[in-house]
Write a protein that holds these residues in place. Structure first.
Motif, mmCIF file in Angstrom:
data_model
loop_
_atom_site.group_PDB
_atom_site.id
_atom_site.type_symbol
_atom_site.label_atom_id
_atom_site.label_comp_id
_atom_site.label_asym_id
_atom_site.label_seq_id
_atom_site.Cartn_x
_atom_site.Cartn_y
_atom_site.Cartn_z
ATOM 1 N N GLN A 149 -34.702 -22.401 -18.461
ATOM 2 C CA GLN A 149 -34.856 -23.840 -18.663
ATOM 3 C C GLN A 149 -34.434 -24.284 -20.064
ATOM 4 O O GLN A 149 -34.858 -25.335 -20.552
ATOM 5 C CB GLN A 149 -36.297 -24.263 -18.355
ATOM 6 C CG GLN A 149 -36.668 -24.017 -16.895
ATOM 7 C CD GLN A 149 -37.951 -24.696 -16.485
ATOM 8 O OE1 GLN A 149 -38.977 -24.057 -16.296
ATOM 9 N NE2 GLN A 149 -37.899 -26.019 -16.335
ATOM 10 N N THR A 150 -33.576 -23.499 -20.674
ATOM 11 C CA THR A 150 -33.049 -23.861 -21.986
ATOM 12 C C THR A 150 -32.390 -25.231 -21.949
ATOM 13 O O THR A 150 -32.672 -26.098 -22.792
ATOM 14 C CB THR A 150 -32.041 -22.801 -22.466
ATOM 15 O OG1 THR A 150 -32.700 -21.529 -22.550
ATOM 16 C CG2 THR A 150 -31.484 -23.165 -23.828
ATOM 17 N N ASP A 151 -31.514 -25.446 -20.978
ATOM 18 C CA ASP A 151 -30.810 -26.728 -20.878
ATOM 19 C C ASP A 151 -31.775 -27.870 -20.584
ATOM 20 O O ASP A 151 -31.565 -29.004 -21.060
ATOM 21 C CB ASP A 151 -29.734 -26.660 -19.801
ATOM 22 C CG ASP A 151 -28.553 -25.784 -20.201
ATOM 23 O OD1 ASP A 151 -28.433 -25.447 -21.397
ATOM 24 O OD2 ASP A 151 -27.751 -25.426 -19.306
ATOM 25 N N ASP A 152 -32.813 -27.608 -19.786
ATOM 26 C CA ASP A 152 -33.803 -28.652 -19.492
ATOM 27 C C ASP A 152 -34.482 -29.120 -20.777
ATOM 28 O O ASP A 152 -34.634 -30.325 -21.012
ATOM 29 C CB ASP A 152 -34.865 -28.133 -18.524
ATOM 30 C CG ASP A 152 -34.325 -27.838 -17.140
ATOM 31 O OD1 ASP A 152 -33.291 -28.430 -16.771
ATOM 32 O OD2 ASP A 152 -34.931 -27.011 -16.436
ATOM 33 N N GLY B 296 -43.183 -25.735 -16.477
ATOM 34 C CA GLY B 296 -41.779 -25.620 -16.104
ATOM 35 C C GLY B 296 -41.371 -26.716 -15.146
ATOM 36 O O GLY B 296 -40.272 -27.271 -15.249
ATOM 37 N N GLU B 297 -42.250 -27.037 -14.221
ATOM 38 C CA GLU B 297 -41.956 -28.080 -13.235
ATOM 39 C C GLU B 297 -41.750 -29.435 -13.899
ATOM 40 O O GLU B 297 -40.774 -30.142 -13.602
ATOM 41 C CB GLU B 297 -43.084 -28.161 -12.213
ATOM 42 C CG GLU B 297 -42.878 -29.212 -11.139
ATOM 43 C CD GLU B 297 -44.038 -29.245 -10.164
ATOM 44 O OE1 GLU B 297 -44.836 -30.191 -10.242
ATOM 45 O OE2 GLU B 297 -44.146 -28.328 -9.328
ATOM 46 N N VAL B 298 -42.659 -29.823 -14.809
ATOM 47 C CA VAL B 298 -42.528 -31.154 -15.417
ATOM 48 C C VAL B 298 -41.357 -31.210 -16.394
ATOM 49 O O VAL B 298 -40.731 -32.263 -16.558
ATOM 50 C CB VAL B 298 -43.834 -31.628 -16.080
ATOM 51 C CG1 VAL B 298 -44.959 -31.706 -15.055
ATOM 52 C CG2 VAL B 298 -44.234 -30.774 -17.275
ATOM 53 N N VAL B 299 -41.045 -30.079 -17.047
ATOM 54 C CA VAL B 299 -39.885 -30.051 -17.933
ATOM 55 C C VAL B 299 -38.603 -30.248 -17.129
ATOM 56 O O VAL B 299 -37.728 -31.041 -17.510
ATOM 57 C CB VAL B 299 -39.851 -28.735 -18.736
ATOM 58 C CG1 VAL B 299 -38.467 -28.470 -19.328
ATOM 59 C CG2 VAL B 299 -40.888 -28.779 -19.858
ATOM 60 N N ARG B 300 -38.472 -29.545 -16.007
ATOM 61 C CA ARG B 300 -37.275 -29.729 -15.176
ATOM 62 C C ARG B 300 -37.245 -31.130 -14.571
ATOM 63 O O ARG B 300 -36.187 -31.758 -14.498
ATOM 64 C CB ARG B 300 -37.202 -28.666 -14.088
ATOM 65 C CG ARG B 300 -36.025 -28.874 -13.122
ATOM 66 C CD ARG B 300 -35.406 -27.590 -12.654
ATOM 67 N NE ARG B 300 -34.743 -26.860 -13.733
ATOM 68 C CZ ARG B 300 -34.033 -25.746 -13.554
ATOM 69 N NH1 ARG B 300 -33.898 -25.240 -12.333
ATOM 70 N NH2 ARG B 300 -33.482 -25.135 -14.580
ATOM 71 N N TYR B 301 -38.395 -31.620 -14.134
ATOM 72 C CA TYR B 301 -38.435 -32.971 -13.583
ATOM 73 C C TYR B 301 -38.002 -34.003 -14.633
ATOM 74 O O TYR B 301 -37.147 -34.860 -14.364
ATOM 75 C CB TYR B 301 -39.837 -33.322 -13.077
ATOM 76 C CG TYR B 301 -39.982 -34.796 -12.847
ATOM 77 C CD1 TYR B 301 -39.331 -35.422 -11.784
ATOM 78 C CD2 TYR B 301 -40.698 -35.591 -13.740
ATOM 79 C CE1 TYR B 301 -39.405 -36.789 -11.599
ATOM 80 C CE2 TYR B 301 -40.778 -36.964 -13.568
ATOM 81 C CZ TYR B 301 -40.128 -37.556 -12.498
ATOM 82 O OH TYR B 301 -40.177 -38.912 -12.333
#
Length: 273
Positions: free
Chosen positions: A205-208, A99-104
């Protein structure tokens, strides 16, 4: 041991070894960068510069009371990447780290990130709801929080069993691997451990995923007892622009043994491809 101080004064521990194209690894909850020790050496030996950090509140980083949320995790990562001035960057994340790397990558990685790889990652959202019936019920997540508060040491011992699939017939996971899970869990600050449950389960994190415009390799064990695959990898692959999904039959949530060997080779091939 190298440390970096973020703009809000949080000290982040990180490991940096090898030379070449940078590959940054982000760990799962409640672990630390030690979870990537094999990959840090393996990928460095293969000609890459390997970096892994201890998320705020975890491992050797500051035991923060605030900022234990996915957006701050990604912001911390962005500041570390900027500090090291990494470009042509591949980011790899497991579980919460996914989740962290996807948002980053989605919100901070433009011009730096060229590929993303996740394993057992929590996106798009883990919490069960009317629109996400495959997710984890809030009662199960509340039980995790209660377990952490009541007796974290015993909770980490108990959690290691389903994490590595040690509760399955024929499991070959070693006692040492489970002991190391406990060791890493005991380094996390209680506030960070507690708050991170909300971060990894309730962050949408759909939008990410939809914003990522570089290739992404999405991996998950077919017998993941921690992150429901139907709410995670199987939904994520439908949201990304340029994704590859691989499910490892019978593999658990924790990266270990034959699953680890195959996954590492697949990620190396993905980076080179």
């Amino acid at each position: 041991m190298p440390y970096f101080t973020t703009s809000d004064g949080t000290e982040l521990y990180y490991s940096d070894q090898g030379a070449g194209q940078p590959v940054l690894f982000s760990h799962g909850w409640p672990l630390s960068s030690d979870a990537w020790q094999v990959e840090l050496k393996l990928f460095a030996d293969a000609g890459y510069r390997t970096i892994a950090h201890d998320r705020r509140g975890h491992g050797r980083s500051s035991r923060t009371y605030t900022g234990n949320d996915m957006s701050t995790y990604a912001s911390d990562l962005a500041e570390l990447v900027d500090h090291l001035d990494l470009t042509d960057l591949v980011v790899v994340g497991h579980s919460t780290g996914g989740g962290e790397v996807v948002r980053y990558a989605a919100q901070h990685g433009q011009g730096r990130v060229v590929k993303v790889a996740t394993a057992g990652a929590v996106p798009p959202i883990m919490l069960k709801s009317g629109s996400n019936p495959e997710g984890t019920p809030i009662e199960a997540l509340d039980a995790i929080r209660a377990g952490v508060l009541k007796d974290a040491s015993q909770f980490w011992k108990d959690l290691a069993e389903p994490f590595y699939g040690a509760n399955r017939a024929g499991s070959a996971v070693s006692q040492g691997a489970k002991d190391d899970f406990w060791r890493q869990g005991m380094l996390v600050g209680l506030a960070a451990a507690y708050d991170c449950v909300k971060a990894f389960s309730e962050t949408d994190q759909t939008d990410d995923l939809m914003a990522i415009d570089v290739p992404i390799f999405i991996a998950q064990g077919g017998d993941d007892q921690i992150v429901p695959i139907a709410a995670a990898a199987e939904k994520s692959i439908k949201l990304v622009k340029d994704g590859t999904l691989k499910v490892y039959p019978g593999a658990p949530h924790g990266i270990y043994g034959a699953y680890q060997n195959e996954l590492d080779q697949d990620i190396l091939a993905f980076i080179k491809g």
